[in-house]
Design an enzyme around this catalytic site. Sequence first.
Site, PDB file in Angstrom:
ATOM      1  N   HIS A 205       0.805  -1.222   0.000  1.00 53.39           N
ATOM      2  CA  HIS A 205       0.000   0.000   0.000  1.00 53.39           C
ATOM      3  C   HIS A 205       0.837   1.270   0.000  1.00 53.39           C
ATOM      4  O   HIS A 205       0.302   2.365  -0.113  1.00 53.39           O
ATOM      5  CB  HIS A 205      -0.933   0.021   1.212  1.00 53.39           C
ATOM      6  CG  HIS A 205      -0.206   0.309   2.494  1.00 53.39           C
ATOM      7  ND1 HIS A 205       0.559  -0.625   3.136  1.00 53.39           N
ATOM      8  CD2 HIS A 205      -0.100   1.437   3.241  1.00 53.39           C
ATOM      9  CE1 HIS A 205       1.100  -0.100   4.217  1.00 53.39           C
ATOM     10  NE2 HIS A 205       0.715   1.155   4.315  1.00 53.39           N
TER      11      HIS A 205
HETATM   12  C1  UD1 Z   1      -1.425   5.558   6.481  1.00 56.06           C
HETATM   13  C2  UD1 Z   1      -0.027   5.898   6.999  1.00 56.06           C
HETATM   14  C3  UD1 Z   1       0.916   4.746   6.712  1.00 56.06           C
HETATM   15  C4  UD1 Z   1       0.369   3.439   7.258  1.00 56.06           C
HETATM   16  C5  UD1 Z   1      -1.044   3.212   6.750  1.00 56.06           C
HETATM   17  C6  UD1 Z   1      -1.651   1.990   7.364  1.00 56.06           C
HETATM   18  C7  UD1 Z   1       0.544   8.291   6.930  1.00 56.06           C
HETATM   19  C8  UD1 Z   1       1.383   9.305   6.274  1.00 56.06           C
HETATM   20  N1  UD1 Z   1       0.511   7.082   6.338  1.00 56.06           N
HETATM   21  O1  UD1 Z   1      -1.319   5.390   5.073  1.00 56.06           O
HETATM   22  O2  UD1 Z   1       2.172   5.009   7.319  1.00 56.06           O
HETATM   23  O3  UD1 Z   1       1.219   2.381   6.862  1.00 56.06           O
HETATM   24  O4  UD1 Z   1      -1.851   4.354   7.097  1.00 56.06           O
HETATM   25  O5  UD1 Z   1      -2.842   1.651   6.729  1.00 56.06           O
HETATM   26  O6  UD1 Z   1      -0.035   8.575   7.947  1.00 56.06           O
HETATM   27  N2  UD1 Z   1      -8.884   5.688   2.823  1.00 56.06           N
HETATM   28  C9  UD1 Z   1     -10.078   5.019   2.828  1.00 56.06           C
HETATM   29  N3  UD1 Z   1     -10.636   4.702   4.038  1.00 56.06           N
HETATM   30  C10 UD1 Z   1     -10.052   5.027   5.222  1.00 56.06           C
HETATM   31  C11 UD1 Z   1      -8.837   5.721   5.204  1.00 56.06           C
HETATM   32  C12 UD1 Z   1      -8.271   6.041   3.998  1.00 56.06           C
HETATM   33  O7  UD1 Z   1     -10.630   4.698   1.796  1.00 56.06           O
HETATM   34  O8  UD1 Z   1     -10.609   4.691   6.276  1.00 56.06           O
HETATM   35  C13 UD1 Z   1      -8.267   6.026   1.527  1.00 56.06           C
HETATM   36  C14 UD1 Z   1      -8.461   7.477   1.162  1.00 56.06           C
HETATM   37  O9  UD1 Z   1      -8.675   7.541  -0.193  1.00 56.06           O
HETATM   38  C15 UD1 Z   1      -7.123   8.087   1.475  1.00 56.06           C
HETATM   39  C16 UD1 Z   1      -6.161   6.940   1.238  1.00 56.06           C
HETATM   40  O10 UD1 Z   1      -6.886   5.760   1.597  1.00 56.06           O
HETATM   41  O11 UD1 Z   1      -6.847   9.211   0.713  1.00 56.06           O
HETATM   42  C17 UD1 Z   1      -4.923   7.036   2.050  1.00 56.06           C
HETATM   43  O12 UD1 Z   1      -5.221   7.166   3.426  1.00 56.06           O
HETATM   44  P1  UD1 Z   1      -4.174   7.900   4.425  1.00 56.06           P
HETATM   45  O13 UD1 Z   1      -4.637   7.775   5.820  1.00 56.06           O
HETATM   46  O14 UD1 Z   1      -3.865   9.249   3.893  1.00 56.06           O
HETATM   47  O15 UD1 Z   1      -2.852   7.074   4.225  1.00 56.06           O
HETATM   48  P2  UD1 Z   1      -2.605   5.494   4.150  1.00 56.06           P
HETATM   49  O16 UD1 Z   1      -2.164   5.150   2.773  1.00 56.06           O
HETATM   50  O17 UD1 Z   1      -3.727   4.722   4.745  1.00 56.06           O
END
Ligand code: UD1
Length: 367
Positions: A205
């Site tokens: 991811h």
């Molecule tokens: C975040 C952490 C990463 C960790 C990961 C675990 C940061 C910078 N990154 O990455 O270190 O390994 O979490 O999962 O904090 N989204 C959903 N549903 C949710 C949350 C997010 O669909 O409940 C989607 C959204 O489109 C969002 C994308 O996932 O833009 C990324 O989510 P984000 O929390 O920004 O970062 P992760 O890639 O999850």
Amino acid sequence: MRIMSVVGARPNFIKLAPVHRALAQRGDVEHVIVHTGQHYDDGLSGSFFSELALPAPQRNLGVGSGTHGKQTAAILERCEAVCQDLAPDWVVVYGDVNSTVAGALAAVKLGIKVAHVEAGLRSGDRAMPEEHNRILTDHLADLLLAPSRDAVANLLKEGLPPDRIRFVGNVMIDALVAALPTARALRAAERRGLTAGSYALVTLHRPSNVDDPQGLAELVGALDTIAGHLPVVFPLHPRARRRLEEQGLTARLARVHLVEPLPYLEMVSLVDSARLVITDSGGLQEETTFLGVPCLTVRANTERPITVTHGTNRLVADVRGLVAAVLNGARRQPPGARGAPGAIERWDGHAAERIAAALCANEHFGW
Ligand code: UD1
């Protein structure tokens, strides 16, 4: 004493669970859980609270997704208000996500003491958002709760004062030790029609793997080749699912079992009986090391080098290397071998008790 934990993303919730248990056992602490809302889908958030027997957070700041700047700023602003309202003695932050650095910054600016669980990890890769979060959080924190000796050494090298550092061990392993009996009884592999010890489990991811279309296409090709030799199960993080769909690559994974993000216990069960794990996750590098399951980490570097030197982890930065490593037969470790349970100091299921003692009684444990 009032201790406020700030958590926001999936791996935070796993690390929180043993700390919450250890604090609850002390009896002299009020532990308040604040969820930033960085992760909000049930599969990344709610299911973890129920499976890990965590109480519902007292506050949910509902920040949701956004660019790094927007998300971090929203957490900072909303955490400040909660800190003012609750006036905790300590704010505890976990790991390396945006919620970690924002929670720490909000507290430190109000003169509230900050403790960082999983302090001192460094990948040396300044392109990783997590590396910014780790460095900044450690330099803000009053108490640096390190999972391993190499993490302690990193903190000292950066000039952080020794009296702020405690070598407590790894809370991710505390959670794993507590979950294993239930997870094993689930027999998640068999329930999915898989034979234990015969399949690969994949999680990818990180932006470095899924955000670059060319690199993602190569990875998809590699996973398809691997799936021609052994069953491959791939729980898809929302970021990876979105990128695969945007690039029209999902159909090329027809031979791979693509599934929704898995609840914690089912994931532990599948990791435990996998032949090997292919990942870019930090937690899985540690869990596979503890369980003696071969792990191929699709990254050029790791902030957890102890999983390579003392565990079962191997870095494979290019896809040809990945396919070769799988086909050349990564095998599980026999009991007592390098990487078998107990191989790493203080990865023993008691890190959270040391954290509670460090927070409540200023205990030192030596390093
Ligand atoms: C975040 C952490 C990463 C960790 C990961 C675990 C940061 C910078 N990154 O990455 O270190 O390994 O979490 O999962 O904090 N989204 C959903 N549903 C949710 C949350 C997010 O669909 O409940 C989607 C959204 O489109 C969002 C994308 O996932 O833009 C990324 O989510 P984000 O929390 O920004 O970062 P992760 O890639 O999850």
